[in-house]
Design an enzyme around this catalytic site. Structure first.
Site, mmCIF file in Angstrom:
data_model
loop_
_atom_site.group_PDB
_atom_site.id
_atom_site.type_symbol
_atom_site.label_atom_id
_atom_site.label_comp_id
_atom_site.label_asym_id
_atom_site.label_seq_id
_atom_site.Cartn_x
_atom_site.Cartn_y
_atom_site.Cartn_z
ATOM 1 C CD1 TRP A 22 -2.039 -2.219 1.953
ATOM 2 C CD2 TRP A 22 -2.872 -1.462 0.020
ATOM 3 N NE1 TRP A 22 -2.981 -3.116 1.513
ATOM 4 C CE2 TRP A 22 -3.503 -2.682 0.341
ATOM 5 C CE3 TRP A 22 -3.237 -0.807 -1.156
ATOM 6 C CZ2 TRP A 22 -4.482 -3.257 -0.474
ATOM 7 C CZ3 TRP A 22 -4.209 -1.371 -1.970
ATOM 8 C CH2 TRP A 22 -4.818 -2.577 -1.629
ATOM 9 C CG ASP A 40 -3.256 3.614 4.356
ATOM 10 O OD1 ASP A 40 -4.273 3.394 5.034
ATOM 11 O OD2 ASP A 40 -3.003 3.019 3.283
ATOM 12 C CE LYS A 97 -8.366 -3.839 3.996
ATOM 13 N NZ LYS A 97 -7.591 -3.011 3.112
HETATM 14 C C1 LIG Z 1 -7.012 -2.308 2.095
HETATM 15 C C2 LIG Z 1 -6.029 -1.220 2.175
HETATM 16 C C3 LIG Z 1 -5.993 -0.174 1.244
HETATM 17 C C4 LIG Z 1 -6.883 -0.121 0.014
HETATM 18 O O1 LIG Z 1 -8.177 0.181 0.332
HETATM 19 P P1 LIG Z 1 -9.269 0.468 -0.815
HETATM 20 O O2 LIG Z 1 -10.437 0.930 -0.012
HETATM 21 O O3 LIG Z 1 -9.494 -0.820 -1.525
HETATM 22 O O4 LIG Z 1 -8.751 1.508 -1.715
HETATM 23 C C5 LIG Z 1 -5.084 0.844 1.441
HETATM 24 N N1 LIG Z 1 -4.252 0.832 2.494
HETATM 25 C C6 LIG Z 1 -4.254 -0.165 3.400
HETATM 26 C C7 LIG Z 1 -3.307 -0.106 4.554
HETATM 27 C C8 LIG Z 1 -5.138 -1.217 3.271
HETATM 28 O O5 LIG Z 1 -5.144 -2.206 4.172
#
Ligand SMILES: *Cc1c(COP(=O)(O)O)cnc(C)c1O
Length: 365
Positions: free
Chosen positions: A106, A177, A201
């Site tokens: 990511w 993030d 998540k």
């Molecule tokens: C799942 C995830 C993403 C991507 O998320 P989307 O909603 O599919 O764009 C980005 N960063 C992390 C840390 C993730 O676990």
């Protein structure tokens, strides 16, 4: 594969399990939300009842994380990935640069996306060589003088690593993030200029992203920013510049209230540590399974493990599925297994997984 009359333990990395209490509450209100005669899904986003849902959700989130007033809390569409583009567009002017710590897929995607618009962005760490098992120590010494911000992924969903301690920087603001761990552990929001998280998540349905940002540290750039990525515009419009993912916001509100009812982040963090310890401590004593991540970097949300003999992987996953333990297959580039044990995974789910693994070890190991 078995047929289940009740709910299984879903270890998927995301979309992931939601608290049963939240799902039941939503079910009870599904057809007729608070005597409105309609579902939240059918309600205008300009309606007072929806405005209350939105306001209550942000109030609850502010309370859970003690978010200072000077931080904006905004809902964005487009998933976490949209922020990979939105952040550089809001925080960098032409020719400017930022530092990225590439601790996994990511962060690497976020770096590549920023580089498309701002070719000067830099990488201050690349974990590729170590198979992304390492987490860097980021200090002012390694931050470039001209970096406008430092970007990290706080928990690496795919590799099962996390920053046990967050960098504390004077030289540049920190942007994180936190998609796979927001609300799972205590957090000093003021240490960050921006925190964002895709909902699927730990918070609610996919497609919704929460951005928490320090309004005082948002620069004014003089290039155009697409409206739906524009922090100041979205904040000014109270997340209602256009039709937001209304039902997802409603579920997020229920999840935040569920967390408050449980006793907040402190209680949740303790529970998460207990759940993770249960799994890691068994894996560490097992002669069949092992966890590749060094102890100091281990995620409490995504537990990555392997078997010494991968020939048994298929058998392990099929048996797990039959026992109502779903979604344990590791990410395609990593192999092995990953148990995602977010806030909504009850301790009983982790206990059931450990029992299954012990039995597998005893009979097949
Ligand atoms: C799942 C995830 C993403 C991507 O998320 P989307 O909603 O599919 O764009 C980005 N960063 C992390 C840390 C993730 O676990």
């Amino acid at each position: 594969m078995g047929t289940f009359t009740s709910r299984i333990f879903n270890f998927n990395a995301g979309p992931a399990m939601l608290p049963a209490e939240v799902m039941e509450k939503a079910q009870g209100e599904f057809l007729n939300y608070q005597n409105s005669g309609m579902s939240v899904m059918e309600m205008s986003h300009r309606e007072a009842k929806f405005q209350s849902i939105l306001d209550d959700s942000i109030f609850a989130l502010r309370k859970l994380l003690s978010i200072p007033d000077r931080y904006g809390v905004v809902y964005f569409p487009g998933g976490a990935t949209l922020q990979f583009s939105a952040i550089p567009l809001n925080y960098l002017a032409e020719g400017e640069s930022a530092d990225f710590a590439q601790t996994g897929v990511w962060a690497t995607k976020a770096h590549a996306e920023a580089k498309k618009f701002y070719p000067n962005v830099q990488s201050i760490f690349d974990g590729k060589e170590s198979g992304y098992m390492e987490i860097p120590e980021i200090t002012d010494e390694i931050v470039h003088d001209h970096a406008k911000y430092v970007y990290i992924t706080s928990n690496n969903t795919i590799y099962g690593t996390r920053y046990a301690k967050f960098p504390k920087l004077k030289k540049a603001p920190l942007i994180a993030d936190m998609t796979s761990e927001l609300l799972s552990r205590k957090l000093d929001v003021e240490n960050f200029s921006v925190i964002f998280a895709g909902a699927q998540k730990n918070i609610g349905p996919s497609g919704l992203t929460i951005v928490i940002y320090d309004k005082d540290r948002l620069p004014s750039v003089n290039h155009p920013i697409p409206n739906l990525m524009n922090y100041a515009l979205m904040e000014k419009n109270g997340s209602l510049y256009n039709t937001p993912p209304t039902f997802s916001i409603y579920i997020a509100k229920l999840v935040f209230q569920w967390l408050l009812d449980k006793g907040g982040i402190d209680v949740m963090e303790k529970e998460n540590e207990e759940k993770a310890a249960l799994l890691y401590s068994y894996i560490d004593t097992s002669s069949l399974f092992h966890a590749p991540v060094p102890k100091s970097n281990r995620s409490t949300m995504n537990v990555v493990y392997r078997m010494k003999n991968s020939d048994l992987d298929k058998l392990f996953l099929e048996g797990a599925e039959a026992a109502g333990l779903s979604g344990l297959k590791g990410y395609r580039d990593v192999g092995g297994f990953r148990a995602s044990i977010y806030n909504a995974m009850p301790k009983a789910g982790v206990e059931a997984l450990v029992s299954y693994m012990k039995e597998f070890e005893r009979t097949k190991g």
